[in-house]
Write an enzyme that holds these catalytic residues in place. Sequence first.
Site, PDB file in Angstrom:
ATOM      1  N   LYS A 108       0.863  -1.195   0.000  1.00  0.00           N
ATOM      2  CA  LYS A 108       0.000   0.000   0.000  1.00  0.00           C
ATOM      3  C   LYS A 108       0.891   1.233   0.000  1.00  0.00           C
ATOM      4  O   LYS A 108       1.527   1.570   0.986  1.00  0.00           O
ATOM      5  CB  LYS A 108      -0.911   0.062   1.227  1.00  0.00           C
ATOM      6  CG  LYS A 108      -1.955   1.164   1.032  1.00  0.00           C
ATOM      7  CD  LYS A 108      -2.418   1.833   2.309  1.00  0.00           C
ATOM      8  CE  LYS A 108      -1.790   3.133   2.661  1.00  0.00           C
ATOM      9  NZ  LYS A 108      -1.950   4.264   1.735  1.00  0.00           N
ATOM     10  N   GLU A 115       9.782   1.307  10.657  1.00  0.00           N
ATOM     11  CA  GLU A 115      10.800   2.362  10.517  1.00  0.00           C
ATOM     12  C   GLU A 115      10.058   3.676  10.639  1.00  0.00           C
ATOM     13  O   GLU A 115       9.195   3.967   9.803  1.00  0.00           O
ATOM     14  CB  GLU A 115      11.489   2.288   9.153  1.00  0.00           C
ATOM     15  CG  GLU A 115      12.229   0.995   8.866  1.00  0.00           C
ATOM     16  CD  GLU A 115      13.464   0.811   9.708  1.00  0.00           C
ATOM     17  OE1 GLU A 115      13.820   1.723  10.487  1.00  0.00           O
ATOM     18  OE2 GLU A 115      14.076  -0.267   9.605  1.00  0.00           O
ATOM     19  N   CYS A 167      13.541  11.044   6.803  1.00  0.00           N
ATOM     20  CA  CYS A 167      13.480  10.572   8.198  1.00  0.00           C
ATOM     21  C   CYS A 167      14.806  10.778   8.924  1.00  0.00           C
ATOM     22  O   CYS A 167      14.820  10.963  10.134  1.00  0.00           O
ATOM     23  CB  CYS A 167      13.045   9.126   8.241  1.00  0.00           C
ATOM     24  SG  CYS A 167      14.032   8.102   7.175  1.00  0.00           S
ATOM     25  N   GLU A 170       9.330  16.272  15.354  1.00  0.00           N
ATOM     26  CA  GLU A 170       9.765  16.123  13.973  1.00  0.00           C
ATOM     27  C   GLU A 170       9.008  17.136  13.111  1.00  0.00           C
ATOM     28  O   GLU A 170       7.781  17.170  13.120  1.00  0.00           O
ATOM     29  CB  GLU A 170       9.453  14.708  13.504  1.00  0.00           C
ATOM     30  CG  GLU A 170       9.973  14.414  12.128  1.00  0.00           C
ATOM     31  CD  GLU A 170       9.705  12.977  11.719  1.00  0.00           C
ATOM     32  OE1 GLU A 170       8.566  12.519  11.875  1.00  0.00           O
ATOM     33  OE2 GLU A 170      10.643  12.334  11.234  1.00  0.00           O
TER      34      GLU A 170
HETATM   35  P1  NAP Z   1       2.308   8.265   7.894  1.00  0.00           P
HETATM   36  O1  NAP Z   1       1.222   9.227   7.997  1.00  0.00           O
HETATM   37  O2  NAP Z   1       2.642   7.443   9.070  1.00  0.00           O
HETATM   38  O3  NAP Z   1       1.953   7.353   6.648  1.00  0.00           O
HETATM   39  C1  NAP Z   1       2.744   6.271   6.273  1.00  0.00           C
HETATM   40  C2  NAP Z   1       1.868   5.241   5.610  1.00  0.00           C
HETATM   41  O4  NAP Z   1       0.958   4.700   6.559  1.00  0.00           O
HETATM   42  C3  NAP Z   1       1.007   5.805   4.479  1.00  0.00           C
HETATM   43  O5  NAP Z   1       0.913   4.843   3.464  1.00  0.00           O
HETATM   44  C4  NAP Z   1      -0.321   6.000   5.171  1.00  0.00           C
HETATM   45  O6  NAP Z   1      -1.405   6.035   4.292  1.00  0.00           O
HETATM   46  C5  NAP Z   1      -0.365   4.782   6.052  1.00  0.00           C
HETATM   47  N1  NAP Z   1      -1.321   4.852   7.157  1.00  0.00           N
HETATM   48  C6  NAP Z   1      -1.892   5.946   7.718  1.00  0.00           C
HETATM   49  N2  NAP Z   1      -2.729   5.577   8.706  1.00  0.00           N
HETATM   50  C7  NAP Z   1      -2.686   4.225   8.776  1.00  0.00           C
HETATM   51  C8  NAP Z   1      -3.315   3.250   9.605  1.00  0.00           C
HETATM   52  N3  NAP Z   1      -4.178   3.592  10.570  1.00  0.00           N
HETATM   53  N4  NAP Z   1      -3.037   1.948   9.411  1.00  0.00           N
HETATM   54  C9  NAP Z   1      -2.177   1.568   8.453  1.00  0.00           C
HETATM   55  N5  NAP Z   1      -1.546   2.444   7.635  1.00  0.00           N
HETATM   56  C10 NAP Z   1      -1.794   3.757   7.789  1.00  0.00           C
HETATM   57  O7  NAP Z   1       3.686   8.912   7.496  1.00  0.00           O
HETATM   58  P2  NAP Z   1       3.978   9.862   6.277  1.00  0.00           P
HETATM   59  O8  NAP Z   1       3.398  11.166   6.645  1.00  0.00           O
HETATM   60  O9  NAP Z   1       3.600   9.235   5.013  1.00  0.00           O
HETATM   61  O10 NAP Z   1       5.573   9.919   6.280  1.00  0.00           O
HETATM   62  C11 NAP Z   1       6.269  10.743   7.107  1.00  0.00           C
HETATM   63  C12 NAP Z   1       6.807   9.967   8.288  1.00  0.00           C
HETATM   64  O11 NAP Z   1       7.544   8.821   7.880  1.00  0.00           O
HETATM   65  C13 NAP Z   1       7.778  10.774   9.097  1.00  0.00           C
HETATM   66  O12 NAP Z   1       7.470  10.647  10.454  1.00  0.00           O
HETATM   67  C14 NAP Z   1       9.133  10.155   8.802  1.00  0.00           C
HETATM   68  O13 NAP Z   1      10.112  10.301   9.747  1.00  0.00           O
HETATM   69  C15 NAP Z   1       8.782   8.751   8.573  1.00  0.00           C
HETATM   70  N6  NAP Z   1       9.769   8.088   7.738  1.00  0.00           N
HETATM   71  C16 NAP Z   1      10.598   7.194   8.318  1.00  0.00           C
HETATM   72  C17 NAP Z   1      11.557   6.535   7.580  1.00  0.00           C
HETATM   73  C18 NAP Z   1      12.462   5.513   8.202  1.00  0.00           C
HETATM   74  O14 NAP Z   1      13.029   4.715   7.500  1.00  0.00           O
HETATM   75  N7  NAP Z   1      12.585   5.471   9.502  1.00  0.00           N
HETATM   76  C19 NAP Z   1      11.683   6.799   6.214  1.00  0.00           C
HETATM   77  C20 NAP Z   1      10.821   7.723   5.636  1.00  0.00           C
HETATM   78  C21 NAP Z   1       9.867   8.360   6.427  1.00  0.00           C
HETATM   79  P3  NAP Z   1      -1.909   7.472   3.721  1.00  0.00           P
HETATM   80  O15 NAP Z   1      -0.834   7.960   2.863  1.00  0.00           O
HETATM   81  O16 NAP Z   1      -3.125   7.130   2.985  1.00  0.00           O
HETATM   82  O17 NAP Z   1      -2.158   8.330   4.915  1.00  0.00           O
END
Ligand code: NAP
Length: 490
Positions: free
Chosen positions: A185, A261, A296, A391
């Site tokens: 997804k 992650e 990240c 963050e």
């Molecule tokens: P996010 O809101 O957590 O979304 C990540 C993914 O999870 C998206 O596909 C999102 O779908 C999905 N999602 C949202 N709610 C969910 C639920 N209840 N159950 C299952 N999946 C769900 O994060 P983001 O805003 O896309 O990305 C930014 C974050 O990612 C930052 O905090 C960053 O630090 C972190 N990040 C970490 C790494 C690492 O390797 N540690 C790398 C890159 C980014 P939708 O898009 O439809 O909301």
Amino acid sequence: MKTYRDIAAALALPRGALIDGDWLEPGADTFASLDPFTGAEIARLPACGLPEVDRAVAAARRSFEAGVWSGLHPAERKGILCRLADLILHHAEELAVLEALDAGKPVADCLGIDVPETAKAIRWHAEAQDKLYDQIAPSAPNAVGLIVREPVGVVAAVLPWNFPLMMLAWKLGPALATGNSLVVKPAENTSLSTLRVAELALEAGVPPGVFSVVTGLGGVTGEALARHMDVDAITFTGSTAVGRRILEAAAQTNLKEVCLEMGGKSAAVVLSDADQIERIAAIQANAIFWNMGENCTANSRIIVHKDRHDDLVAALAAQTADWALGDQLDEGTRLGPLVSDTHFKKVTGLVDRGKAQGARVVTGGQGAGGLLFQPTIFADVSAEMDIFQQEIFGPVVSVTKADSDEEAVALANQSDYGLAATLYTRDIGKAHRYARKLRAGTVGVNAYSEGEISTPFGGFKASGFGGRDNGIHAHDQYTELKTIWIDLDG
Ligand code: NAP
Ligand code: MG
């Protein structure tokens, strides 16, 4: 000469979700993918619900049990995945433009970094697969104890929007190389490049059902995967809040394996003996402004010894002139738009909070039209401020002055997160000692680094849970260890 905007306008965009080898065209429930620079709708995709997720998981299970992928010789899987890596490079320009258009990432970065790194990650895992051996345990002569690794089965991957192609590759590479079937997804902001890679995977010879893509909303499609009783493992990159939800969902359902992650608030620590301040400033500008800070491991905090502080702040401010803002499809752009209006408001809100709490704006500090945000440096930031703790995920760095090297390292560790850190020193003893003290999954010494595809990547504390991406260590996420004990007297 054709511009990247011309190329973008002529792209054949993916038509829907890709489930069990077939396109699922948008029906009643849809959502839009936008170009964050123009705000234009570029595609409309199906918002998959439970029936579509069930279908993708069932196809993954069927293909896994049938052995059409899991049962191949590892060298055959290697061949097909290397073909996929070749196809990605063959379509590099198309994929780079698609990625830039959908995510707002500068096209030069997509061409120079994201697409080649995507191919490299897939190839690395593919090529490793037919060179790995299982183990035999020490035992008495009348027994043989085999320790074997088996694919876990059906893997779900939930992806973020900041590096759509690369995060896909970090999951897909080891998951498919080890013989699993996969349901992905993508983030709702950035589904298009994942769909195109899934199409290329079919062309490369990955059998239908082995790699499906369910487009949709996190709370519905992502949640359905996290709660699915027939998903054996879920791998996730995204925010800590959503990571927690996925872990809860797994605990409440079938206790699927979970690897998370998550977010970061990575610090660069500049010790009293650090020299080459200009070089450090250039590296740290890249460490926070690259990918608009939507990274990240972005070094969003700089903690600098008081003897180096003023020089570093001045050198860092001078760097911002090199970070041209603009249309992500202009080759000269280094800072494109933030990914969405919602995200822009989050970044602006935290920057305003920094100002209100008394941090000093050295440069930047506001939007620059549309979803563009100026590269921003805050000084006089203390550990209690929200901009030190939360963050921001934008091109915003905070600088904090430390009275001693010990204090600098202690401040770096004063965070709920622990994804990465950077350390500058000329003293090899301090380099080793403080690299060990920093509570982070990756520590770059005298360089901002995430390591390479060969080194494990993941976080301490609230930044990570359950395993690592990259390196051979990533295989732990996607395999189960089995002991087979053979009694030779039996
Ligand atoms: P996010 O809101 O957590 O979304 C990540 C993914 O999870 C998206 O596909 C999102 O779908 C999905 N999602 C949202 N709610 C969910 C639920 N209840 N159950 C299952 N999946 C769900 O994060 P983001 O805003 O896309 O990305 C930014 C974050 O990612 C930052 O905090 C960053 O630090 C972190 N990040 C970490 C790494 C690492 O390797 N540690 C790398 C890159 C980014 P939708 O898009 O439809 O909301
Ligand atoms: Mg988009």
